[in-house]
Design a protein around this motif. Structure first.
Motif, PDB file in Angstrom:
ATOM      1  N   PHE A   1       0.727  -1.068  -0.028  1.00 11.81           N
ATOM      2  CA  PHE A   1       0.039   0.002  -0.085  1.00 11.81           C
ATOM      3  C   PHE A   1       0.732   1.162  -0.038  1.00 11.81           C
ATOM      4  CE2 PHE A   1      -1.830   3.323   2.369  1.00 11.81           C
ATOM      5  CZ  PHE A   1      -3.001   3.841   1.664  1.00 11.81           C
ATOM      6  N   LEU A   2       1.941   1.369   1.032  1.00  9.87           N
ATOM      7  CA  LEU A   2       2.859   2.284   0.963  1.00  9.87           C
ATOM      8  C   LEU A   2       3.610   2.460  -0.420  1.00  9.87           C
ATOM      9  CD1 LEU A   2       4.016   2.470   4.695  1.00  9.87           C
ATOM     10  CD2 LEU A   2       2.363   3.566   3.715  1.00  9.87           C
ATOM     11  N   CYS A   3       4.114   1.567  -0.879  1.00  9.48           N
ATOM     12  CA  CYS A   3       4.624   1.852  -2.603  1.00  9.48           C
ATOM     13  C   CYS A   3       3.575   2.147  -3.426  1.00  9.48           C
ATOM     14  CB  CYS A   3       5.438   0.455  -2.750  1.00  9.48           C
ATOM     15  SG  CYS A   3       6.738   0.029  -1.658  1.00  9.48           S
TER      16      CYS A   3
ATOM     17  N   ARG B   1      10.651  -8.226  -0.420  1.00  9.23           N
ATOM     18  CA  ARG B   1      10.453  -7.237  -1.457  1.00  9.23           C
ATOM     19  C   ARG B   1       9.925  -7.812  -2.541  1.00  9.23           C
ATOM     20  NH1 ARG B   1      15.626  -5.068   1.031  1.00  9.23           N
ATOM     21  NH2 ARG B   1      16.859  -6.722   0.312  1.00  9.23           N
ATOM     22  N   GLN B   2      10.336  -9.010  -3.271  1.00 13.27           N
ATOM     23  CA  GLN B   2       9.665  -9.643  -4.388  1.00 13.27           C
ATOM     24  C   GLN B   2       8.218  -9.929  -4.023  1.00 13.27           C
ATOM     25  OE1 GLN B   2      10.884 -10.230  -7.451  1.00 13.27           O
ATOM     26  NE2 GLN B   2       8.606 -10.150  -8.119  1.00 13.27           N
ATOM     27  N   ASP B   3       7.719 -10.446  -2.769  1.00 12.64           N
ATOM     28  CA  ASP B   3       6.497 -10.489  -2.181  1.00 12.64           C
ATOM     29  C   ASP B   3       5.665  -9.422  -2.279  1.00 12.64           C
ATOM     30  OD1 ASP B   3       7.044 -13.180  -2.074  1.00 12.64           O
ATOM     31  OD2 ASP B   3       6.869 -13.197   0.188  1.00 12.64           O
TER      32      ASP B   3
ATOM     33  N   ASP C   1       4.860  -8.338  -5.839  1.00 12.89           N
ATOM     34  CA  ASP C   1       3.872  -9.231  -6.574  1.00 12.89           C
ATOM     35  C   ASP C   1       2.417  -8.649  -5.837  1.00 12.89           C
ATOM     36  OD1 ASP C   1       5.842 -10.606  -7.586  1.00 12.89           O
ATOM     37  OD2 ASP C   1       5.745 -12.332  -6.198  1.00 12.89           O
ATOM     38  N   HIS C   2       2.488  -8.410  -4.764  1.00 10.61           N
ATOM     39  CA  HIS C   2       1.042  -7.893  -4.125  1.00 10.61           C
ATOM     40  C   HIS C   2       0.847  -6.451  -4.865  1.00 10.61           C
ATOM     41  CE1 HIS C   2       0.040 -10.745  -1.372  1.00 10.61           C
ATOM     42  NE2 HIS C   2       1.330 -11.064  -0.918  1.00 10.61           N
TER      43      HIS C   2
END
Length: 93
Positions: free
Chosen positions: A4-6, A54-56, A59-60
């Motif tokens: 969400f923050l990203c 970070r990859q997870d 992906d989300h």
């Protein structure tokens, strides 16, 4: 939360320095020297690393963007089709 923050601040979770652990921050000179969450993952025998985390998150984030984009297209197409026919939008199905 991280995804969400990203999304909210338009950050790339895979970019250098966007998501870092305390240990990675310590190596950069910007955080204290404890090593969570890595030591917790090791103690709990979880096959996680910061790179995997970070990859997870990435992906989300991508899954959310795809859902949002497909939902918007569905709404826009339905609205446009109904507007051309002069129909009320009515409830979304």
């Amino acid at each position: 939360l991280f995804a969400f923050l990203c999304w909210k601040f338009n950050l790339d979770p895979l970019a250098d320095g966007v998501i870092i652990s305390h240990h990675e921050g310590h190596l950069r000179g910007i955080a204290s020297g404890h090593v969570d969450p890595e030591h917790l993952w090791t103690q709990l025998q979880m096959p996680l690393t910061m790179d995997k985390f970070r990859q997870d998150v990435n992906d989300h984030l991508n899954a959310y963007k795809a859902f949002r984009d497909s939902s918007w297209r569905m709404f826009k197409n339905r609205w446009w089709n109904n507007a051309i026919r002069g129909n009320d939008l009515g409830p979304m199905e």
